[in-house]
Design an enzyme around this catalytic site. Structure first.
Site, PDB file in Angstrom:
ATOM      1  N   CYS A 381      75.328  50.482  13.612  1.00  0.00           N
ATOM      2  CA  CYS A 381      74.053  50.859  13.014  1.00  0.00           C
ATOM      3  C   CYS A 381      74.156  52.192  12.269  1.00  0.00           C
ATOM      4  CB  CYS A 381      72.949  50.841  14.068  1.00  0.00           C
ATOM      5  SG  CYS A 381      71.357  50.450  13.308  1.00  0.00           S
ATOM      6  N   HIS A 507      73.358  45.539  16.327  1.00  0.00           N
ATOM      7  CA  HIS A 507      73.738  46.083  17.640  1.00  0.00           C
ATOM      8  C   HIS A 507      74.413  45.009  18.494  1.00  0.00           C
ATOM      9  CE1 HIS A 507      71.766  50.033  17.439  1.00  0.00           C
ATOM     10  NE2 HIS A 507      70.899  49.426  16.647  1.00  0.00           N
ATOM     11  N   GLU A 509      76.114  45.351  21.023  1.00  0.00           N
ATOM     12  CA  GLU A 509      76.156  45.694  22.454  1.00  0.00           C
ATOM     13  C   GLU A 509      75.088  44.971  23.271  1.00  0.00           C
ATOM     14  OE1 GLU A 509      75.225  47.706  19.998  1.00  0.00           O
ATOM     15  OE2 GLU A 509      73.732  49.185  20.608  1.00  0.00           O
TER      16      GLU A 509
HETATM   17  N1  GLN Z   1      68.351  55.660  11.622  1.00  0.00           N
HETATM   18  C1  GLN Z   1      68.969  54.497  11.056  1.00  0.00           C
HETATM   19  C2  GLN Z   1      67.948  53.532  10.477  1.00  0.00           C
HETATM   20  O1  GLN Z   1      66.801  53.567  10.866  1.00  0.00           O
HETATM   21  C3  GLN Z   1      69.855  53.809  12.064  1.00  0.00           C
HETATM   22  C4  GLN Z   1      69.120  53.234  13.228  1.00  0.00           C
HETATM   23  C5  GLN Z   1      70.018  52.883  14.389  1.00  0.00           C
HETATM   24  O2  GLN Z   1      71.137  53.355  14.473  1.00  0.00           O
HETATM   25  N2  GLN Z   1      69.532  52.085  15.313  1.00  0.00           N
HETATM   26  O3  GLN Z   1      68.285  52.692   9.693  1.00  0.00           O
END
Ligand code: GLN
Length: 546
Positions: A381, A507, A509
């Site tokens: 992310c 994600h 995970e």
């Molecule tokens: N801050 C980034 C976004 O909103 C990444 C978010 C995250 O890592 N979950 O796109």
């Protein structure tokens, strides 16, 4: 007809109610029953999505886009229970729904009150879990008995047992039996008090699960049985585990908890099958090879901030029979000391998700170090967004490249808000959330790791790779290996001129289990393991006398 188990907690928080509930779920599943797992949280936030990791640890995301409590991660890792938005209700969510009904006039002029309106809403949330595919609903009540906030939930589950029939409902109370060093004794008094408080509310626990540092003797069990009005065989010990949390269900089973539940709820259950689970725990106990993974993020003091990531790394380690030692690297320390000091001893670098400006420079420097030094790198992310910015700046020569999250007027916004996010004002529940399909490009590392063309992964972010810069990036060797084709969004990038460099916008995970590790984590840990072995081989050759 479903049966219901409520898990409450006493004496102190952080006793591992979530793990205990998940372990119960696993044991019942391993006896052929279908379980539905749920958590009720007493805080007033509508969901934990707006809370800082310092407050609440990781926000666990469900397929249907729920931002939920991290205990749901345990439920999903231990069981096959469907985990959806219905698996987590907070006080805020319950009240919000009641207030919305009141505004719509649905209460037909009555005075709206905690009893019965709030308690009815809570009972309806529990009943929602009792679908045709579920034999036993296991509901964990967050907080500790005695908290002001927990009261409506406890009142609701008391009513629930009365309405459903006491024989269909079981109350399991998790409590602490502290060891007092000065006296050299385990003490039962706090548990007596917490059960007394529960009984005052009208809940008589059927089972006491006792967290202890040391094994309880028979006399201790008898004492708890008498004072807490619980049969002796229903006083179950849950001693601190030494190696892995996956030992907990085995311990509860040894003390007969599954049998007790099956008898008490008159469930038609089969034999318990735990061989593969036991084998997995034995593997963990006997790992002698080690691999060191650096995780570079912002909330490193807390174990709970990246819970699912740490678990996923451990799962991957189990599959390669290697212990994963995580070194937590504070991104701001990298800014201070440079990347090399922190990364020269690790075998792989993972940069996880995150929000906000603090620490991004350090994260970016660590990605650069990994890219330039052939150190296996896995970005998740924000970690992927960092990798894209780093590549744009240092490989493509786009000096001022940035994300508009950190610099709204950035001239080279390689990471930017999607149009549909631009008008969003409310923070809660408005990110790109939940499962989206991703098409993998053949011939890429990601494709070979998954062994499939189409995957589904969970998201929680607002910003995306800006398609305007895609060509510039790929011309310099960055490979886009996964796409959400419907909206043409970049989901996976990799850098082939490197032993293992993969970063994902989603994600992964949230989909790893101890017996089914996630393929990306498996691939990453394997690459780190090979690097560690090569390093060891080199040092031992160098160390030999001529
Ligand atoms: N801050 C980034 C976004 O909103 C990444 C978010 C995250 O890592 N979950 O796109």
């Amino acid at each position: 007809m479903a049966r219901y188990i409520f898990v409450t907690g006493g004496v102190v928080s952080s006793l591992g109610k979530g793990l205990t509930a998940a372990s119960i779920g696993l044991l019942l599943e391993r006896r052929g029953l279908r379980v539905g797992m749920q958590k009720l949280d007493p805080y007033i936030n509508v969901d934990p999505g707006t809370m800082s990791p310092y407050q609440h640890g990781e926000v666990y995301v469900t397929d249907d886009g729920g931002e939920t409590d991290l205990d749901l991660g345990h439920y999903e890792r231990f069981t096959h229970s469907p985990i959806t938005k219905s698996s987590n209700y907070t006080t805020g969510r319950i009240y919000l729904s009641v207030i919305e009904k009141e505004r719509r006039g649905e209460y037909l002029g009555s005075t709206v009150q905690v009893v019965p309106h709030i308690t009815n809403e809570i009972k309806a949330a529990v009943l929602k879990m009792a679908t045709q595919d579920v034999d036993v609903v296991i509901t964990e009540v967050g907080g500790t008995v005695g908290d002001i906030e927990s009261l409506p939930f406890l009142e609701a589950i008391r009513q629930f047992a009365l309405e459903q029939g006491r024989d269909k409902v079981m109350f399991i109370h998790l409590t602490l039996i502290p060891y007092i060093k000065a006296a050299g004794e385990l003490k039962t008094k706090p548990s007596q008090h917490s059960v007394a408080q529960l009984r005052q509310i009208g809940i008589q626990p059927d089972v006491l699960v006792c967290r202890t540092e040391r094994t309880m003797g028979d006399d201790m069990r008898s004492k708890l049985s008498m004072f807490c009005n619980v049969p002796r065989e229903a006083v179950i010990e849950e001693c601190d585990v030494t190696t892995t949390i996956y030992e907990v269900p085995l311990m509860l089973q040894e003390h007969g908890l599954d049998e007790l539940i099956v008898r008490r709820l008159q469930l038609s259950a089969g034999e318990l099958h735990m061989d593969d689970w036991r084998e997995m725990v034995n593997t963990v106990r006997n790992l002698d090879e080690e691999v060191v993974i650096g995780v570079c993020g912002k909330y490193m003091q807390l174990n709970d901030s990246y819970k699912s990531i740490y678990e996923s790394l451990a799962h991957a380690g189990i599959s390669h029979k290697v212990k994963v030692r995580v070194v937590k690297i504070d991104a701001e320390a990298v800014e201070r000391d440079g990347a090399e000091v922190h990364l020269k001893h690790v075998d792989g670098l993972l940069v996880p998700g995150g929000f906000g400006h603090r620490g991004i420079q350090g994260k970016m420097e660590s990605v650069r170090y990994a890219r330039e030094n052939g150190l296996p790198f896995f970005g998740i992310c924000l970690g992927m967004q960092m990798a894209v910015i780093e590549f744009a700046r240092n490989v493509c020569g786009l000096g001022p490249a940035n994300s508009t999250e950190f610099d709204a007027d950035c001239p080279v916004p390689v990471i930017d808000l999607m149009d549909e996010q631009k008008g969003v004002e409310n923070k809660g529940g408005t990110m790109r959330l939940g499962a989206y399909p991703c098409t993998l490009q053949s011939g890429t590392l990601a494709h070979s790791i998954y062994g499939r063309d189409l995957i589904s992964e969970r998201h929680r972010h607002r910003f995306e790779v800006n398609n305007r810069y895609r060509q510039l990036l790929t011309a310099k060797g960055l490979v886009i290996s996964g796409l959400y084709t419907e909206k043409d969004l970049v989901e996976i990038i990799e850098y082939p001129d490197h032993p293992w460099f993969v970063a994902v916008q989603f994600h992964p995970e949230f989909q790893s289990k101890p017996l089914a590790p996630h393929p990306l984590f498996r691939g990453f840990v394997r690459a780190a393991q090979l690097r560690a072995r090569a390093k060891r081989a080199k040092t031992s050759v160098q160390g030999e006398p001529r």
